[in-house]
Design an enzyme around this catalytic site. Structure first.
Site, PDB file in Angstrom:
ATOM      1  N   LYS A   1       3.882   9.843  -1.870  1.00 52.49           N
ATOM      2  CA  LYS A   1       4.494   8.912  -0.918  1.00 52.49           C
ATOM      3  C   LYS A   1       4.814   9.646   0.388  1.00 52.49           C
ATOM      4  O   LYS A   1       5.274  10.789   0.353  1.00 52.49           O
ATOM      5  CB  LYS A   1       5.768   8.333  -1.535  1.00 52.49           C
ATOM      6  CG  LYS A   1       6.430   7.213  -0.746  1.00 52.49           C
ATOM      7  CD  LYS A   1       7.650   6.666  -1.510  1.00 52.49           C
ATOM      8  CE  LYS A   1       8.327   5.510  -0.789  1.00 52.49           C
ATOM      9  NZ  LYS A   1       9.499   4.983  -1.538  1.00 52.49           N
TER      10      LYS A   1
ATOM     11  N   SER B   1       9.478   0.001  -2.117  1.00 52.59           N
ATOM     12  CA  SER B   1       8.845   0.532  -0.938  1.00 52.59           C
ATOM     13  C   SER B   1       7.673   1.461  -1.230  1.00 52.59           C
ATOM     14  O   SER B   1       6.896   1.764  -0.339  1.00 52.59           O
ATOM     15  CB  SER B   1       9.872   1.302  -0.103  1.00 52.59           C
ATOM     16  OG  SER B   1      10.347   2.424  -0.824  1.00 52.59           O
TER      17      SER B   1
ATOM     18  N   SER C   1      12.458   1.099  -5.786  1.00 49.72           N
ATOM     19  CA  SER C   1      11.189   1.298  -5.087  1.00 49.72           C
ATOM     20  C   SER C   1      10.071   1.952  -5.887  1.00 49.72           C
ATOM     21  O   SER C   1       8.937   2.013  -5.406  1.00 49.72           O
ATOM     22  CB  SER C   1      11.406   2.116  -3.822  1.00 49.72           C
ATOM     23  OG  SER C   1      11.859   1.285  -2.800  1.00 49.72           O
TER      24      SER C   1
HETATM   25  N1  GLN Z   1      14.204  -2.634  -1.744  1.00 54.35           N
HETATM   26  C1  GLN Z   1      15.332  -1.766  -1.719  1.00 54.35           C
HETATM   27  C2  GLN Z   1      15.709  -1.481  -0.296  1.00 54.35           C
HETATM   28  O1  GLN Z   1      15.091  -2.017   0.553  1.00 54.35           O
HETATM   29  C3  GLN Z   1      15.045  -0.501  -2.482  1.00 54.35           C
HETATM   30  C4  GLN Z   1      14.252   0.460  -1.712  1.00 54.35           C
HETATM   31  C5  GLN Z   1      14.071   1.772  -2.409  1.00 54.35           C
HETATM   32  O2  GLN Z   1      14.306   1.900  -3.606  1.00 54.35           O
HETATM   33  N2  GLN Z   1      13.714   2.771  -1.627  1.00 54.35           N
HETATM   34  O3  GLN Z   1      16.610  -0.748   0.006  1.00 54.35           O
END
Ligand code: GLN
Length: 482
Positions: free
Chosen positions: A75, A150, A174
């Site tokens: 990532k 994400s 995410s």
């Molecule tokens: N969707 C969540 C957020 O927008 C989790 C994102 C993540 O785990 N990095 O914060």
């Protein structure tokens, strides 16, 4: 046996080569990534060189590491010196880190092949990968749909066969949510299990790096490789690395599955509900015990998370000031306008929203009402879990309330997007391990994810329970070929 353990045997007995596997992955990327858009950077030459080095070691009869010749997609919020680490943001568009993240260092020592850097929601804020400043990653199962986020690029890369393994980061879901939406296995280890050194910080008390793969065993192999204490991360816990490889099979008999009633309430897609319920019943038939539990604070999880995470983000993102590094505005009058303009030009709308939210919730007069209150809820969430784990070994439920949704469907509705995380944020607030594994397909042939949450530091127990489901359900997914 897992795909990767058999690959290793073939590699060592010279039935295959690292070069072969890497070239195959690069072929898929070349063929399909113009449509999927999983990668921000493909490290074609570097990957081939790493693979060649592994093949040469084997030819010389030297020992090779546990991930020898295995392509891993990383990532793009995890630092690796050979390319940019953009975080999916314009503000870091040209940033090449001068150091490797500890997890990347461990990949190199394990003889893995780093095949590229994957797309993400800007600074890992989002649940669809649509918040990337560069492009939206598509779900390989249906290119009109999102892959989740994400870590959508990593999930899509594995689902599409562009890499057998990938690394993501999970602050509120995410890793698990994109795994659910792409039919892959995604694991968030206990907070402190895996070093965050070299992971660009979003919510430091929540962030954790973890693996994606197509089987629990493959994911366990990567988790084991990256886990273990790191003096470079003050929150890394002084425990030995996970011992999961070859150690995953347990009897279903006697496994106590806690089923939180709050995870099956309103908002859960009926097909997801039926599939997850079906999986739990299947394990019950094989001897697992179903325990009804309650996590009454679940309904406050999203509210608490969307205070705590933006607060930490507003502080962490203060470092992008156009002075130290990152995007700098071309024209400015003074230092203040340089900083303001660089940030305005560099951050996208969701990141800006989070910084404003977090700064507000931390400001004098509101700190008590918002931030401190959210921390109290966080403690209560932890207590909910402690109580539930008195009667069960792991908690089981859906990972995401819905299967993959169309690109654009929630892009302009932040609240709808935040609700994607309803079953995953509490895990991070409590620091627990969590995993998503596929448990079926919808009528529209979209993957459905089942989430297992474990006790703190029972990463092994969490993986073992996941392996029980995987073994007993014996699902074979018709992976999309692109
Ligand atoms: N969707 C969540 C957020 O927008 C989790 C994102 C993540 O785990 N990095 O914060």
């Amino acid at each position: 046996m897992s795909d990767l353990l058999s690959f290793r045997q073939d590699l060592i007995s010279k039935k295959t080569s690292a070069g072969d596997l890497t070239r195959r992955c690069l072929d898929v990327i070349r063929r399909a990534d113009t449509r999927v858009k999983a990668f921000i950077t493909v490290l074609e030459d570097g990957a081939l060189a790493q693979a060649k080095a592994v093949d040469q070691k084997i030819a010389r009869g030297e020992p090779v590491g546990p991930l020898a010749g295995v392509p891993v997609a990383v990532k793009d919020n995890i630092c690796a010196t050979e390319a940019r680490t953009t975080c999916g943001s314009k503000i870091l568009e040209t940033y090449v880190p001068p150091y490797d993240a500890t997890v990347v260092d461990r990949l190199r020592k394990a003889d893995a092949v780093i095949i590229g850097k994957t797309n993400l929601d800007e600074f890992a804020m989002g649940s669809s990968t649509e918040n990337s400043a560069f492009f939206t990653t598509r779900n390989p199962w249906n290119l009109d749909l999102v892959p989740g986020g994400s870590s959508g690029g990593s999930a899509a890369a594995v689902a599409a066969g562009m890499a057998p393994l990938a690394l993501g980061s999970d602050t509120g879901g995410s890793i698990r949510q994109p795994a659910a939406l792409t039919g892959t296995v995604g694991f968030k280890p206990t907070y402190g299990r895996v070093s965050r050194y070299g992971l660009v910080a979003y919510g430091s008390s929540l962030d954790q790096i973890g693996p994606f793969g197509k089987s629990v065993a493959d994911v366990a192999l990567l988790a084991q490789t990256i886990s273990g204490h790191d003096p470079m991360d003050a929150t890394s816990v002084a425990r030995p690395p996970l011992q999961a490889v070859g150690n995953l099979e347990i009897d279903v008999q006697g496994l106590r599955l806690g089923v939180p009633k709050e995870y099956f309430g309103a908002g859960l897609d009926p097909e997801v509900r039926a599939s997850v319920e079906g999986a739990i019943s299947a394990l019950e038939k094989r001897g697992a015990t179903r325990v009804e539990v309650s996590l009454p604070m679940t309904e406050h999880g999203i509210a608490a998370y969307y205070i705590v995470a933006p607060c930490e983000a507003s502080s962490n993102l203060g470092r992008y000031d156009g002075v130290h590094y990152g995007h700098r505005a071309k024209t400015f009058e003074d230092v203040a306008s340089l900083m303001a303009r660089s940030r305005r030009e560099g951050f996208g709308p969701e990141v800006t929203r989070r910084i404003i939210l977090g700064t507000f919730a931390l400001s004098s007069g509101y700190y008590e009402a918002y931030y401190n209150r959210a921390l109290k809820v966080r403690r209560k969430i932890k207590q909910d879990f402690d109580r539930a784990f008195e009667t069960c070994d792991v908690l089981v439920g859906p990972t995401s309330p819905t299967p993959a949704f169309p690109v654009g469907a929630k892009a302009n509705d932040p609240l709808a997007m935040y609700l994607c995380d309803v079953y995953t944020v509490s895990t991070n607030l409590a620091g627990l391990p969590g995993i998503s594994i596929p448990c079926g397909l919808t009528k529209a042939k979209l993957p459905i994810g089942l989430q297992i949450q474990g006790k703190a530091f029972d990463d092994l127990g969490t993986l073992r329970a996941a392996r029980c489901f995987e073994r007993e359900l014996a699902l074979t997914l018709p992976w999309p070929s692109l």
